[in-house]
Design a protein around this motif. Sequence first.
Motif, PDB file in Angstrom:
ATOM      1  N   ASP A 161      12.156  71.762   4.833  1.00 13.04           N
ATOM      2  CA  ASP A 161      12.751  72.649   5.420  1.00 13.04           C
ATOM      3  C   ASP A 161      14.169  72.904   6.580  1.00 13.04           C
ATOM      4  N   PHE A 162      14.663  71.438   6.772  1.00 13.73           N
ATOM      5  CA  PHE A 162      16.020  71.829   6.920  1.00 13.73           C
ATOM      6  C   PHE A 162      17.145  71.818   6.012  1.00 13.73           C
ATOM      7  N   GLN A 163      16.409  71.874   5.304  1.00 18.47           N
ATOM      8  CA  GLN A 163      17.749  72.519   4.619  1.00 18.47           C
ATOM      9  C   GLN A 163      17.543  74.220   4.269  1.00 18.47           C
ATOM     10  N   GLU A 164      15.989  74.093   3.810  1.00 18.31           N
ATOM     11  CA  GLU A 164      16.677  75.795   2.917  1.00 18.31           C
ATOM     12  C   GLU A 164      16.524  76.829   4.286  1.00 18.31           C
ATOM     13  N   LYS A 165      15.755  75.640   5.971  1.00 19.20           N
ATOM     14  CA  LYS A 165      16.136  76.735   7.063  1.00 19.20           C
ATOM     15  C   LYS A 165      17.944  76.164   7.684  1.00 19.20           C
ATOM     16  N   PHE A 166      18.697  75.455   7.008  1.00 21.93           N
ATOM     17  CA  PHE A 166      19.317  74.807   7.904  1.00 21.93           C
ATOM     18  C   PHE A 166      20.591  76.548   8.588  1.00 21.93           C
ATOM     19  N   ILE A 167      20.981  76.229  10.309  1.00 21.85           N
ATOM     20  CA  ILE A 167      21.572  77.229  10.723  1.00 21.85           C
ATOM     21  C   ILE A 167      23.120  76.373  10.713  1.00 21.85           C
ATOM     22  N   ARG A 168      23.161  76.004  11.513  1.00 12.75           N
ATOM     23  CA  ARG A 168      24.008  74.671  12.002  1.00 12.75           C
ATOM     24  C   ARG A 168      23.448  73.165  12.333  1.00 12.75           C
ATOM     25  N   ALA A 169      24.463  72.197  12.579  1.00 12.96           N
ATOM     26  CA  ALA A 169      24.025  70.747  12.887  1.00 12.96           C
ATOM     27  C   ALA A 169      25.576  70.255  14.054  1.00 12.96           C
ATOM     28  N   ASP A 170      25.108  69.306  15.110  1.00 17.20           N
ATOM     29  CA  ASP A 170      25.761  69.028  15.960  1.00 17.20           C
ATOM     30  C   ASP A 170      25.998  67.327  15.658  1.00 17.20           C
ATOM     31  N   VAL A 171      27.615  67.452  15.122  1.00 20.82           N
ATOM     32  CA  VAL A 171      27.617  66.237  14.753  1.00 20.82           C
ATOM     33  C   VAL A 171      28.633  65.049  15.681  1.00 20.82           C
ATOM     34  N   ILE A 172      28.367  64.060  15.466  1.00 21.76           N
ATOM     35  CA  ILE A 172      29.729  63.138  16.294  1.00 21.76           C
ATOM     36  C   ILE A 172      29.120  62.337  15.666  1.00 21.76           C
ATOM     37  N   MET A 173      30.624  60.708  15.998  1.00 22.58           N
ATOM     38  CA  MET A 173      30.214  59.918  15.140  1.00 22.58           C
ATOM     39  C   MET A 173      29.975  58.695  16.128  1.00 22.58           C
ATOM     40  N   TRP A 174      29.262  57.815  15.787  1.00 30.05           N
ATOM     41  CA  TRP A 174      28.748  56.497  16.826  1.00 30.05           C
ATOM     42  C   TRP A 174      29.264  56.122  16.951  1.00 30.05           C
ATOM     43  N   ASP A 175      30.327  55.419  16.664  1.00 26.42           N
ATOM     44  CA  ASP A 175      30.814  55.197  18.083  1.00 26.42           C
ATOM     45  C   ASP A 175      31.321  55.775  18.536  1.00 26.42           C
ATOM     46  N   LYS A 176      31.773  56.710  18.849  1.00 29.72           N
ATOM     47  CA  LYS A 176      31.940  57.443  19.778  1.00 29.72           C
ATOM     48  C   LYS A 176      30.698  57.639  20.666  1.00 29.72           C
ATOM     49  N   LEU A 177      30.361  58.173  20.358  1.00 34.35           N
ATOM     50  CA  LEU A 177      28.988  58.129  21.453  1.00 34.35           C
ATOM     51  C   LEU A 177      28.320  57.686  22.398  1.00 34.35           C
ATOM     52  N   LEU A 178      28.546  56.826  21.616  1.00 37.39           N
ATOM     53  CA  LEU A 178      27.925  54.814  21.949  1.00 37.39           C
ATOM     54  C   LEU A 178      28.965  54.848  23.464  1.00 37.39           C
ATOM     55  N   TRP A 196      24.510  61.618  24.367  1.00 35.38           N
ATOM     56  CA  TRP A 196      24.856  62.474  23.951  1.00 35.38           C
ATOM     57  C   TRP A 196      24.985  64.447  24.614  1.00 35.38           C
ATOM     58  N   GLY A 197      24.337  64.335  26.181  1.00 30.33           N
ATOM     59  CA  GLY A 197      24.675  65.122  26.862  1.00 30.33           C
ATOM     60  C   GLY A 197      26.261  65.064  27.543  1.00 30.33           C
ATOM     61  N   LYS A 198      26.159  63.831  27.822  1.00 26.08           N
ATOM     62  CA  LYS A 198      28.303  63.740  29.032  1.00 26.08           C
ATOM     63  C   LYS A 198      29.105  64.201  27.264  1.00 26.08           C
ATOM     64  N   ALA A 199      28.975  63.638  26.252  1.00 24.68           N
ATOM     65  CA  ALA A 199      29.047  64.119  24.636  1.00 24.68           C
ATOM     66  C   ALA A 199      29.813  65.521  24.674  1.00 24.68           C
ATOM     67  N   LYS A 200      28.681  66.233  24.652  1.00 18.61           N
ATOM     68  CA  LYS A 200      28.305  67.941  24.714  1.00 18.61           C
ATOM     69  C   LYS A 200      29.511  68.206  25.976  1.00 18.61           C
ATOM     70  N   GLU A 201      29.373  67.674  26.924  1.00 12.82           N
ATOM     71  CA  GLU A 201      30.031  68.466  28.306  1.00 12.82           C
ATOM     72  C   GLU A 201      30.968  68.185  28.264  1.00 12.82           C
ATOM     73  N   LEU A 202      31.722  66.739  27.592  1.00 11.34           N
ATOM     74  CA  LEU A 202      33.167  66.845  27.429  1.00 11.34           C
ATOM     75  C   LEU A 202      33.259  67.519  26.236  1.00 11.34           C
ATOM     76  N   GLY A 203      33.020  68.390  24.894  1.00 14.48           N
ATOM     77  CA  GLY A 203      33.380  68.855  24.358  1.00 14.48           C
ATOM     78  C   GLY A 203      33.819  68.213  22.544  1.00 14.48           C
ATOM     79  N   VAL A 204      32.715  67.162  22.826  1.00  8.80           N
ATOM     80  CA  VAL A 204      32.880  65.733  21.970  1.00  8.80           C
ATOM     81  C   VAL A 204      32.584  66.642  20.381  1.00  8.80           C
ATOM     82  N   ILE A 205      31.391  66.336  20.775  1.00 11.49           N
ATOM     83  CA  ILE A 205      30.686  67.016  19.463  1.00 11.49           C
ATOM     84  C   ILE A 205      30.691  67.973  18.999  1.00 11.49           C
ATOM     85  N   LYS A 206      30.543  68.106  17.295  1.00 15.45           N
ATOM     86  CA  LYS A 206      31.304  69.379  17.426  1.00 15.45           C
ATOM     87  C   LYS A 206      30.293  70.281  16.085  1.00 15.45           C
ATOM     88  N   THR A 207      30.524  70.714  16.419  1.00 12.17           N
ATOM     89  CA  THR A 207      29.325  71.709  14.878  1.00 12.17           C
ATOM     90  C   THR A 207      29.600  72.551  13.696  1.00 12.17           C
TER      91      THR A 207
END
Length: 357
Positions: free
Chosen positions: A307-324, A329-340
């Motif tokens: 269903d994730f392929q058929e009903k895909f709208i968008r995805a939020d992505v960040i490289m693992w080392d940047k997230l660490l 995740w919440g702080k990365a979102k606040e900083l605008g580092v996660i890209k849609t």
Amino acid sequence: MSLKIGIVGLPNVGKSTLFKALTKNPVDISNYPFCTIEPNVGVVKVPDERLEKLAKMSDSAKIVPAVVEFVDIAGIVKGASEGEGLGNKFLANIREVDAIAQVVRVFENEKITHVNNKIDPIGDIEVINTELILADLETVTKTEARVEKEVRGNKKGADKQLEIVRKVKNALEKGKLANETENIMEMLNSSAAYENEKIIIREMSLLTMKPFLFVYNMADISQKLADELENRKNIKLDIKIEEELIDMNETEKAELGLVSHINDLVVVAYDLLGLMTFLTTGKDESRAWTIKKGATAPEAGAAIHTDFQEKFIRADVIMWDKLLEIGSWGKAKELGVIKTVGKEYIVKDGDVIEFKV
């Protein structure tokens, strides 16, 4: 995505010992041919330190790694394609795997019988490959006869299928593996323009169309081998030492100066199939998901649920080392580092993804 690697080779080259070292499962490794009759199957996790670190960051309740299923297939001997030994049964087992890890004996040990009474790694590879090629030739010849009838009946696309079948047959008759047929891999990895030809290749399910990895079982893994061996996709292991390391703790290993290389095989086998992982992390779990290299975001989503392929709208992505580095995740979102990203995004190995469907 279920992945199977078949461990093949002549009898008494170390296949079952390798399987034991990989899976930590006790199997019968007695010193006689055809000791393995029914294939042993074991699931092995793909080593991934990224997952451990993400789980610690997210305080995850569990960790779910990517896995590879290894199948210990009984020894093949000369004449297996004609039913020698337990040939037909073993060839059927090989047909069910995604890739082949061919164990080749390089070590000398007069106490361990060699089925041909001599250590000859190049010759051993030729024996195995010849039997697989002969089995494939039988399949291709039958397919050729069937498609010829379809051409005479003017079936749409049959002429192109016959062309590719004959091309593969010609390669096999020259002693090449099917995957060494000129331009065959480029065609199989290309766009839908060749879908008609791909269909006939998939239908034949050829043994030698599968990716091959050669596991050289040797007492000194630093030893340089003949170019004919080195130039193949390979990994070198002292399989007996790997078995002995199973029962040692880290202190004992350090005192003896022994280091295991068994995980290298899992990583190389995973890469051999053109695979990579993206990651998800949270309180419930941190998990590695297996996808093909070059997969788009919706295709990656399908690894979680169709269903994730058929009903895909968008995805939020960040490289693992940047997230660490950021810490959550919440702080990365606040900083605008996660890209849609949208449907065209090509997922990278190590991406941490949250899907919106």
